[in-house]
Design a protein around this motif. Sequence first.
Motif, PDB file in Angstrom:
ATOM      1  N   TRP A 106      -3.382   7.767   7.152  1.00  0.00           N
ATOM      2  CA  TRP A 106      -2.470   7.378   6.309  1.00  0.00           C
ATOM      3  C   TRP A 106      -2.851   5.891   6.453  1.00  0.00           C
ATOM      4  N   ILE A 107      -3.209   5.339   7.652  1.00  0.00           N
ATOM      5  CA  ILE A 107      -3.395   3.788   7.777  1.00  0.00           C
ATOM      6  C   ILE A 107      -4.502   3.536   7.025  1.00  0.00           C
ATOM      7  N   LYS A 108      -5.703   4.278   7.181  1.00  0.00           N
ATOM      8  CA  LYS A 108      -7.004   3.933   6.482  1.00  0.00           C
ATOM      9  C   LYS A 108      -6.544   4.015   5.021  1.00  0.00           C
ATOM     10  N   ILE A 109      -5.851   4.913   4.581  1.00  0.00           N
ATOM     11  CA  ILE A 109      -5.866   4.993   3.122  1.00  0.00           C
ATOM     12  C   ILE A 109      -5.027   4.054   2.660  1.00  0.00           C
ATOM     13  N   ALA A 110      -3.693   3.392   3.263  1.00  0.00           N
ATOM     14  CA  ALA A 110      -3.135   2.436   2.792  1.00  0.00           C
ATOM     15  C   ALA A 110      -3.918   1.069   2.862  1.00  0.00           C
ATOM     16  N   LYS A 111      -4.866   0.950   3.709  1.00  0.00           N
ATOM     17  CA  LYS A 111      -5.580  -0.155   3.924  1.00  0.00           C
ATOM     18  C   LYS A 111      -6.829  -0.234   2.666  1.00  0.00           C
ATOM     19  N   GLU A 112      -7.187   0.900   2.433  1.00  0.00           N
ATOM     20  CA  GLU A 112      -8.137   0.955   1.346  1.00  0.00           C
ATOM     21  C   GLU A 112      -7.631   0.944  -0.091  1.00  0.00           C
ATOM     22  N   ILE A 113      -6.552   1.224  -0.529  1.00  0.00           N
ATOM     23  CA  ILE A 113      -5.707   1.291  -1.833  1.00  0.00           C
ATOM     24  C   ILE A 113      -4.965  -0.139  -1.533  1.00  0.00           C
ATOM     25  N   ALA A 119       1.784   1.819   5.874  1.00  0.00           N
ATOM     26  CA  ALA A 119       0.953   2.925   5.937  1.00  0.00           C
ATOM     27  C   ALA A 119       1.865   4.213   5.442  1.00  0.00           C
ATOM     28  N   ASP A 120       3.170   4.088   5.515  1.00  0.00           N
ATOM     29  CA  ASP A 120       3.890   5.094   4.659  1.00  0.00           C
ATOM     30  C   ASP A 120       4.066   5.096   3.090  1.00  0.00           C
ATOM     31  N   TYR A 121       3.510   4.109   2.511  1.00  0.00           N
ATOM     32  CA  TYR A 121       3.565   3.932   0.914  1.00  0.00           C
ATOM     33  C   TYR A 121       2.562   5.148   0.581  1.00  0.00           C
ATOM     34  N   PRO A 122       1.252   5.215   0.723  1.00  0.00           N
ATOM     35  CA  PRO A 122       0.731   6.253   0.206  1.00  0.00           C
ATOM     36  C   PRO A 122       1.168   7.496   0.268  1.00  0.00           C
ATOM     37  N   ARG A 123       1.582   7.812   1.602  1.00  0.00           N
ATOM     38  CA  ARG A 123       2.462   9.246   2.011  1.00  0.00           C
ATOM     39  C   ARG A 123       3.613   9.446   1.204  1.00  0.00           C
ATOM     40  N   MET A 124       4.481   8.512   1.162  1.00  0.00           N
ATOM     41  CA  MET A 124       5.933   8.817   0.566  1.00  0.00           C
ATOM     42  C   MET A 124       5.832   8.427  -0.939  1.00  0.00           C
TER      43      MET A 124
END
Length: 137
Positions: A106-113, A119-124
């Motif tokens: 989730w940390i890498k996803i948050a960084k890439e978007i 890091a909670d934004y893309p998950r939640m």
Amino acid sequence: MGIKITKKLLDDYSRYKREIPLLERELSEMNTTEAGLGSSTIFDYTTGYPRPQAVVGFDHALYERRRTVLINKKAKVAAVEEWIENIENIQTRTVFKMRYIQQKSWIKIAKEIGYNNNADYPRMYIRDKYLKENGIL
């Protein structure tokens, strides 16, 4: 699509992807080596009394069970991939691809978007919101 997408199926997706090559190799070995041989004991009554005799042969039942498991896992993987590809929103689809297909944290996803500090934004707010809106969560 006959397979219902659930959160558990999404969570199991990466495990299924890892297990498919293992099952394929196991089936191949069963066909080409002695790994597919099984033995059973039968009673020989030719003398009038039961004498145990070993019978060795290809274990078709085991092979078919393994093959059925492989087919089911491949179908589930294909269903998840098709479901992700059919997500209309590009950001949501990208988050699902990164998380499940590319297996990113989730940390890498948050960084890439573009949400470096959260890091909670893309998950939640992307994944969980989409799952909830579609009755999956």
